[in-house]
Motif scaffolding. Sequence first.
Motif, PDB file in Angstrom:
ATOM      1  N   TYR A 106       0.836  -1.196   0.000  1.00  0.00           N
ATOM      2  CA  TYR A 106       0.000   0.000   0.000  1.00  0.00           C
ATOM      3  C   TYR A 106       0.871   1.246   0.000  1.00  0.00           C
ATOM      4  N   ASP A 107       0.247   2.400  -0.125  1.00  0.00           N
ATOM      5  CA  ASP A 107       0.951   3.680  -0.125  1.00  0.00           C
ATOM      6  C   ASP A 107       1.201   4.092   1.326  1.00  0.00           C
ATOM      7  N   TRP A 108       2.030   3.283   2.002  1.00  0.00           N
ATOM      8  CA  TRP A 108       2.357   3.494   3.404  1.00  0.00           C
ATOM      9  C   TRP A 108       3.850   3.746   3.547  1.00  0.00           C
ATOM     10  N   THR A 109       4.256   4.083   4.764  1.00  0.00           N
ATOM     11  CA  THR A 109       5.671   4.071   5.085  1.00  0.00           C
ATOM     12  C   THR A 109       6.086   2.624   5.381  1.00  0.00           C
ATOM     13  N   VAL A 110       7.383   2.416   5.395  1.00  0.00           N
ATOM     14  CA  VAL A 110       7.903   1.090   5.729  1.00  0.00           C
ATOM     15  C   VAL A 110       7.435   0.670   7.118  1.00  0.00           C
ATOM     16  N   ARG A 111       7.482   1.604   8.071  1.00  0.00           N
ATOM     17  CA  ARG A 111       7.053   1.275   9.429  1.00  0.00           C
ATOM     18  C   ARG A 111       5.596   0.857   9.461  1.00  0.00           C
ATOM     19  N   ARG A 121      -0.826 -10.582  12.250  1.00  0.00           N
ATOM     20  CA  ARG A 121      -0.207 -11.794  12.800  1.00  0.00           C
ATOM     21  C   ARG A 121      -0.299 -11.864  14.317  1.00  0.00           C
ATOM     22  N   GLY A 122      -0.693 -10.762  14.947  1.00  0.00           N
ATOM     23  CA  GLY A 122      -0.785 -10.758  16.404  1.00  0.00           C
ATOM     24  C   GLY A 122       0.562 -10.744  17.087  1.00  0.00           C
ATOM     25  N   ASP A 123       1.536 -10.064  16.488  1.00  0.00           N
ATOM     26  CA  ASP A 123       2.875 -10.027  17.062  1.00  0.00           C
ATOM     27  C   ASP A 123       3.186  -8.633  17.580  1.00  0.00           C
ATOM     28  N   ASP A 124       4.128  -8.564  18.515  1.00  0.00           N
ATOM     29  CA  ASP A 124       4.507  -7.299  19.120  1.00  0.00           C
ATOM     30  C   ASP A 124       5.307  -6.461  18.134  1.00  0.00           C
ATOM     31  N   GLU A 125       4.992  -5.175  18.057  1.00  0.00           N
ATOM     32  CA  GLU A 125       5.671  -4.281  17.124  1.00  0.00           C
ATOM     33  C   GLU A 125       7.128  -4.035  17.487  1.00  0.00           C
ATOM     34  N   GLN A 126       7.551  -4.478  18.668  1.00  0.00           N
ATOM     35  CA  GLN A 126       8.955  -4.330  19.042  1.00  0.00           C
ATOM     36  C   GLN A 126       9.878  -5.132  18.128  1.00  0.00           C
ATOM     37  N   CYS A 127       9.308  -6.092  17.380  1.00  0.00           N
ATOM     38  CA  CYS A 127      10.132  -6.891  16.465  1.00  0.00           C
ATOM     39  C   CYS A 127      10.537  -6.096  15.223  1.00  0.00           C
ATOM     40  N   ILE A 128       9.865  -4.981  14.949  1.00  0.00           N
ATOM     41  CA  ILE A 128      10.057  -4.275  13.678  1.00  0.00           C
ATOM     42  C   ILE A 128      11.500  -3.816  13.462  1.00  0.00           C
ATOM     43  N   LEU A 131      13.785  -6.854  12.677  1.00  0.00           N
ATOM     44  CA  LEU A 131      13.573  -7.484  11.371  1.00  0.00           C
ATOM     45  C   LEU A 131      14.037  -6.587  10.233  1.00  0.00           C
ATOM     46  N   LEU A 132      13.798  -5.294  10.338  1.00  0.00           N
ATOM     47  CA  LEU A 132      14.257  -4.385   9.292  1.00  0.00           C
ATOM     48  C   LEU A 132      15.784  -4.376   9.213  1.00  0.00           C
ATOM     49  N   SER A 133      16.439  -4.403  10.365  1.00  0.00           N
ATOM     50  CA  SER A 133      17.902  -4.447  10.368  1.00  0.00           C
ATOM     51  C   SER A 133      18.404  -5.754   9.774  1.00  0.00           C
ATOM     52  N   LEU A 134      17.773  -6.857  10.146  1.00  0.00           N
ATOM     53  CA  LEU A 134      18.166  -8.160   9.618  1.00  0.00           C
ATOM     54  C   LEU A 134      18.063  -8.199   8.104  1.00  0.00           C
ATOM     55  N   ALA A 161       7.403 -11.268   6.053  1.00  0.00           N
ATOM     56  CA  ALA A 161       7.233 -12.724   6.144  1.00  0.00           C
ATOM     57  C   ALA A 161       7.815 -13.270   7.443  1.00  0.00           C
ATOM     58  N   LEU A 162       8.774 -12.568   8.028  1.00  0.00           N
ATOM     59  CA  LEU A 162       9.425 -13.033   9.254  1.00  0.00           C
ATOM     60  C   LEU A 162       8.687 -12.607  10.518  1.00  0.00           C
ATOM     61  N   VAL A 163       7.669 -11.775  10.390  1.00  0.00           N
ATOM     62  CA  VAL A 163       6.874 -11.386  11.566  1.00  0.00           C
ATOM     63  C   VAL A 163       6.230 -12.632  12.170  1.00  0.00           C
ATOM     64  N   GLY A 164       6.316 -12.751  13.471  1.00  0.00           N
ATOM     65  CA  GLY A 164       5.789 -13.937  14.142  1.00  0.00           C
ATOM     66  C   GLY A 164       6.798 -15.055  14.254  1.00  0.00           C
ATOM     67  N   ASP A 165       8.027 -14.842  13.748  1.00  0.00           N
ATOM     68  CA  ASP A 165       9.101 -15.822  13.817  1.00  0.00           C
ATOM     69  C   ASP A 165       8.657 -17.192  13.315  1.00  0.00           C
TER      70      ASP A 165
END
Length: 244
Positions: A106-111, A121-128, A131-134, A161-165
């Motif tokens: 979508y026309d969103w920011t990366v964040r 996915r029901g995951d905590d946004e602290q992973c962002i 994952l972006l660094s990885l 795709a890696l959200v939720g590990d």
Amino acid sequence: LAGRRRSARARRRARLPSSQPTIFAAGLEKSYGERRLFSELSFSTMPGECLLLWGSNGAGKSSLMRCLLGIEPCGGSLTVAGLDVAKDGAAARERVGYLSQEFAGYDWTVRRAMEFVCEVRGDDEQCIPVLLSLCGLAGQEDKAVPALSGGMKQKLALAQALVGDPEILLLDEPCSSLDLKSRRELVAVLARLKGTRTIVMTSHHVEEVEALADRVLWLDSESPARMLRPEAFSVEILAPGARS
């Protein structure tokens, strides 16, 4: 949302033991009308293994991916993350991260694009940030997704795709539309991920086999599928008259 986050944490705790196949396929069959893609296809994958699917266009690679996701039916027996895909497809998909050939955002920011997937996915946004660094996108959180290059969009799709590990990654020709530099960068990211989870990936590039594959499943609509080690694959693909 809190309940979904608890569910996501539970999924991470419930990974299969290292001795149990993450994918187990026995006697798979897939046809479209009169056209048969594969039959009596049997294989398995283990935790941390990278299986690369090889074959010409129309050999059934993407169809097999959709069967693994449980969004297309097939004959035979198929379990993903210990779950029967025919009976528990939705539950199996919770253990899987999927990356398609083309990123559609979508026309969103990366964040915001990452936040959306975390919500779903029901995951905590602290992973962002992790994952972006990885995936080589550190510092790009505020960039608009449409402004990203093709390679950066695929890196973002991989981060999503890696959200939720997930313990299984299904990658359907993730590098097919990328230039050489972007393809090498994405393969380098995947190489860092190798061994941390099962990866099943389709490709048309021999260098991706050499960099990533533990085994190669060679699909051919005219002949039975074959499982090869990368060394045997390299010899065969270079032989005169090799199937593509």
